[in-house]
Design a protein around this motif. Structure first.
Motif, PDB file in Angstrom:
ATOM      1  N   GLY A 244      15.737  83.354  -7.116  1.00  0.00           N
ATOM      2  CA  GLY A 244      15.454  82.030  -7.673  1.00  0.00           C
ATOM      3  C   GLY A 244      14.049  82.024  -8.225  1.00  0.00           C
ATOM      4  O   GLY A 244      13.472  83.077  -8.537  1.00  0.00           O
TER       5      GLY A 244
ATOM      6  N   SER B 198      16.830  72.474  -6.971  1.00  0.00           N
ATOM      7  CA  SER B 198      18.050  73.183  -6.538  1.00  0.00           C
ATOM      8  C   SER B 198      17.828  73.960  -5.242  1.00  0.00           C
ATOM      9  O   SER B 198      18.789  74.297  -4.551  1.00  0.00           O
ATOM     10  N   SER B 199      16.597  74.253  -4.922  1.00  0.00           N
ATOM     11  CA  SER B 199      16.307  74.986  -3.692  1.00  0.00           C
ATOM     12  C   SER B 199      16.281  74.037  -2.508  1.00  0.00           C
ATOM     13  O   SER B 199      15.597  73.012  -2.537  1.00  0.00           O
TER      14      SER B 199
ATOM     15  N   ASP C   6      19.628  77.938  -2.904  1.00  0.00           N
ATOM     16  CA  ASP C   6      20.326  77.746  -4.185  1.00  0.00           C
ATOM     17  C   ASP C   6      21.238  78.946  -4.401  1.00  0.00           C
ATOM     18  O   ASP C   6      20.771  80.084  -4.463  1.00  0.00           O
TER      19      ASP C   6
END
Length: 894
Positions: free
Chosen positions: A820, A854-855, A892
């Protein structure tokens, strides 16, 4: 008759001057305010050496040390002694900026002419009424009354004295010697220019060792008298050496200084075995361990080249590396090349005896007899005897014009012209020997096996050394341990700046102050509080600020001495990834300008000293952080011992971090990248237990990927692990904004390196019966503003899954990580252009926001965290994992 002379400088600038019959080129240049590098003006030093491109001239009189016969035959000349016979074009070994530097000229009167010994006189003149500021150790160029010839002499008096003293070695028939002996008297007018030179006393508290040869005692006396002025308690020891008893002078003066300087000791020696002195020999014989203070000593040495080199050799033999080694050396008088020369002025210090060795006579042609044994190896004839006629006789050498034309042509086509505006390219520091494949074989059979031979002596720590050859035969220099080894370079910069301050304080005009302030303000834009906004830009503006002070002294030697310390280069390297800055650094610049404007010497001195300390703190912290950042956070010792590991995209970022960890865990590395940074990384990581090989390759092509794999096979005979890291977003924008060529480039960058690398390595792993392939994908397969990149990484996922099925029967695992957002230092080689417009910045910010959102952990990962996952999958610990794509993105999953 007047001749037109074109002076072509190294920076591409050409200046034209008019030169009268009988007038030297140097004289005409100086009258035109063009200061080409020289001072001796009598063919004694060779500093002004130039190349004559066209025209005819009389070379004049000079000594062989200044210009050899071969150089003269090749077209070199000395502007200080040459006179034109026609129009000329000269290549000058300097820039036009240096040539415009104008030294101050002063006229005064003689106050004393005193014979100190049969070989030495003292000349004293009244300090100029128009003001003269100099640093203890500097020199001036004195014009010999009755002509325009000059000689260079160091001050022996202290700065601020009403009377300026010089020690002068007498030479029979010498111009200055004749003037002093026959014409000089109290009240005579004398003109000189200066001060010159970067040899001067640096302010510090550490002990000092002073070494003087002959009349090289003069600048040393100036240094001692300055210490006396300041009531210094600094420990200082002097060793004074001369050739004969007739050369010994000023012993009473030195003894008097020893009475007023409590921490000053001294001794002297004479090299003549017949001397009546108690110490016979050279100065090094009187240097004791206590004088060297374990290396934490500042050495000041003034003498001829043999003396300087013998002292340097002595230090090396003793295993001592002085914190500061400052020297001023000059060539001894030598035989002339022209019989008509009637005088050779000796430099201001008597040289030590130098043995002259005549070159051996070489006869031509050379007859060579080769015995039969020379053509055998282990008793077996390898080379048959054959006699060949010479390919060609020895003809006349090419003329100077032909040689110059040849140098500027390729295949007969002229490709270069005199003068250049190109930036100078530094020489390579050196690399390993490139060995031909058959270098250890004869007749196809290996005779000498490859082996590494340890050096007999451990290499010394890197030394920062610089030397400035001045235009009067002097070479002025200083040496310090590397900035990585000690604080000496920071102290050297502070000392030089304090010296420059003394020369310019109270002498800067309002316009010069305004320029100084402009440079100071420029540095503040790149620092906020204790954080760098842009460390690289700060380094550039900071260097310009510090250069300015030296440029205002009018002394090119000081500026060159400062630049040669390499502080800017060291800062650029250390601060490349720095974020922290001592919060007062930038403000110091503004405060220093305020102090200069107020002509507040003490305030300026305090600020310069404090700023040097704060700069040192900033640099040291940055270097410590750099070292720490290169050390893997997590290590499993021995995990890759005995394994051959190929890493693509290894020069920066995740690839570099993976390489560092695998090296720490004992793996042998083959590092591939298209950036030359990979070479320095391989050199850094290689050691006695870790083998590293680098290869430059464009991994977006089949040829590049094949070359990387073949290099690995040639180095180790197998590839156990192949890690494919190459890839990364080039542009950030909505898909509708991508032109077709950018889409193709994104796919080429982030898909094909993995595709080609897998294809290139697979057959070798199959033949070897196993192996592991680790691809690096991305969770950005579900992300905004980078659809082409997402498509490429989706392709990497597909390659991983499909190839795992095919390769499993051969004992080959194929896995991947999907990183990520990862926090990494700025790339030294950028993937693409930075966002330029506000719209492009907004698009990029949208990627950042989406990545963090998103994490589940709401942050970016680190390089160490990404490397940990890659190294785990690459190791035998993951031997039951294949076909898996492991997200490393804080939760994510992509």
């Amino acid at each position: 008759m007047t001749h037109r002379v074109a002076l072509s400088f190294e920076d591409g600038v050409t200046r034209f001057i008019d030169c009268n019959d009988g007038q030297t080129v140097a004289d005409a240049a100086y009258r035109s305010r063009i200061n080409i590098p020289l001072d001796c003006r009598d063919g004694a030093c060779g500093t002004c050496k130039a190349m004559c491109e066209s025209g005819d001239f009389d070379g004049g009189n000079y000594i062989d040390d200044a210009l050899t016969a071969n150089e003269a035959a090749s077209g070199y000349c000395l502007p200080c002694s040459m006179t034109p016979r026609s129009d000329l074009v000269l290549q000058i070994a300097s820039t036009s900026a240096v040539a415009k530097t104008k030294a101050a000229s002063h006229t005064t009167t003689v106050t004393a002419v005193e014979t100190l010994s049969p070989t030495t006189m003292r000349l004293a003149v009244k300090a100029p009424s128009d003001g003269l500021t100099f640093l203890p150790g500097q020199y001036v160029n004195i014009t010999i009354p009755g002509g325009d010839q000059t000689r260079s002499y160091s001050f022996s008096s202290a700065p601020g004295s009403d009377e300026l003293d010089f020690l002068i070695k007498l030479t029979p028939g010498g111009l200055m010697s004749t003037y002093l002996s026959e014409h000089a008297k109290v009240g005579s007018a004398v003109t000189f220019t200066g001060p010159h030179g970067s040899f001067f006393l640096r302010e510090a508290e550490r002990p000092a060792l002073l070494l003087a040869g002959g009349t090289g005692l003069a600048p040393i006396l100036s240094i001692l008298r300055k210490l006396e002025q300041d009531s210094s308690t600094r420990p200082v020891h002097l060793v004074y050496g001369v050739s004969t008893d007739d050369d010994v002078v000023e012993l009473d003066t030195i003894a008097g200084l020893a009475k007023t300087l409590d921490s000053f000791t001294w001794d002297y020696c004479v090299s003549d075995p017949a001397s009546s002195a108690s110490n016979k020999g050279y100065v090094t014989s009187l240097v004791r361990p206590e004088h060297l203070n374990g290396g934490d000593v500042a050495v000041y040495l003034c003498g001829p080249p043999p003396m300087v080199e013998s002292v340097r050799t002595y230090f090396a033999d003793q295993g001592v590396e002085p914190t500061g080694f400052y020297y001023e050396k000059f060539a001894p008088a030598a035989a002339t090349t022209v019989a008509a020369i009637t005088e050779v002025e000796e430099p201001e210090a008597a040289p030590e005896a130098v043995e002259t060795v005549e070159p051996a006579t070489v006869e031509s042609p050379i007859a060579t007899t080769v015995s039969a044994e020379k053509r055998t190896l282990f008793g077996r004839v390898i080379f048959d005897r054959r006699d060949y006629a010479g390919l060609a006789g020895v003809g006349a050498p090419a003329s100077r014009t032909e040689e110059l034309a040849s140098m500027r042509a390729i295949a007969g086509q002229r490709v270069a012209k005199p003068g250049s505006d190109a930036e100078a390219t530094p020489l390579d520091r050196g690399a390993g020997v490139v060995e031909a494949p058959d270098a250890r074989a004869v007749a196809g059979q290996c005779i000498w096996t490859e082996r590494e031979i340890a050096p007999l002596i451990a290499p010394r720590a890197e030394v920062v050394a610089q030397a400035v050859s001045t235009s009067d035969g002097y070479e002025i220099g200083e040496e310090h341990p590397s900035v990585h080894e000690s604080d000496a370079v920071f102290e050297a910069r502070r000392a030089l700046e304090l010296g420059a301050l003394e020369l310019v304080i109270g002498r800067l005009s309002s316009r010069q102050i305004a320029g100084y302030r402009l440079l100071a303000e420029a540095t503040t834009r790149y620092v906020e509080g204790d954080r760098f906004v842009d460390a690289a830009a700060y380094t550039e503006t900071n260097a310009a600020f510090h250069d300015y002070l030296f440029s205002q002294t009018g002394n090119e030697h000081l500026l060159r001495a400062y630049q040669a310390l390499g502080v800017k280069a060291a800062m650029a390297d250390a601060l490349r990834n720095a974020t922290w800055c001592e919060p007062r650094c930038a403000q110091d610049h503004l405060d220093i300008v305020d102090a200069f404007e107020a002509q507040d010497r003490e305030r300026a001195r305090t600020l310069i000293a404090d700023h040097a300390e704060r700069s040192k703190i900033t640099m040291k912290r940055a270097m410590q952080e750099t070292v720490a950042s290169k050390r893997p956070k997590f290590v499993s010792p021995g995990r890759f011992a005995g394994k051959s590991v190929l890493i693509t995209g290894a020069a920066q970022g995740i690839g570099e971090c993976v390489a560092r960890r695998i090296a720490a865990e004992g793996g042998s590395l083959i590092l591939a990248d298209r950036s030359e940074l990979v070479d320095s990384l391989a050199e850094e990581l290689g050691n006695d237990t870790v083998s590293t090989t680098s290869v430059l390759a464009d991994l977006e092509t089949w040829e590049g990927a094949s070359a990387a794999v073949e290099t690995a096979m040639a180095a180790h005979g197998r590839i156990d692990v192949s890690i494919h890291v190459v890839g990364g977003t080039i542009w950030a924008k909505p898909f509708a904004e991508y032109p077709p060529d950018q889409i193709e480039k994104e796919i080429s960058r982030s898909l094909f390196p993995t595709l080609w690398s897998c294809r290139a390595v697979l057959p070798h792993m199959i033949e070897n019966g196993g192996g592991t392939i680790v691809n690096v994908s991305s969770v950005a397969t579900r992300g905004v503003h980078r659809v082409p990149y997402a498509a490429a990484k989706g392709g990497v996922n597909a390659i991983t899954s499909a190839l795992a099925l095919e390769a499993a029967p051969h004992g080959i695992r194929v896995v991947a990580t999907a990183p990520g957002g990862t926090d990494a230092p700025p790339r030294r080689v950028a993937r693409g252009p930075a966002p330029a417009t506000d719209q492009e910045k907004d698009w990029y910010q949208a990627i950042v926001d989406q990545t963090v959102e998103s994490s589940l952990l709401k942050r970016y990962g680190t390089l160490d965290e990404q490397a940990a996952a890659i190294c785990f999958l690459a190791s035998d610990e993951a031997s039951y994992i294949t076909g898996t794509i492991l997200p490393v993105a804080g939760g994510d999953t992509g």
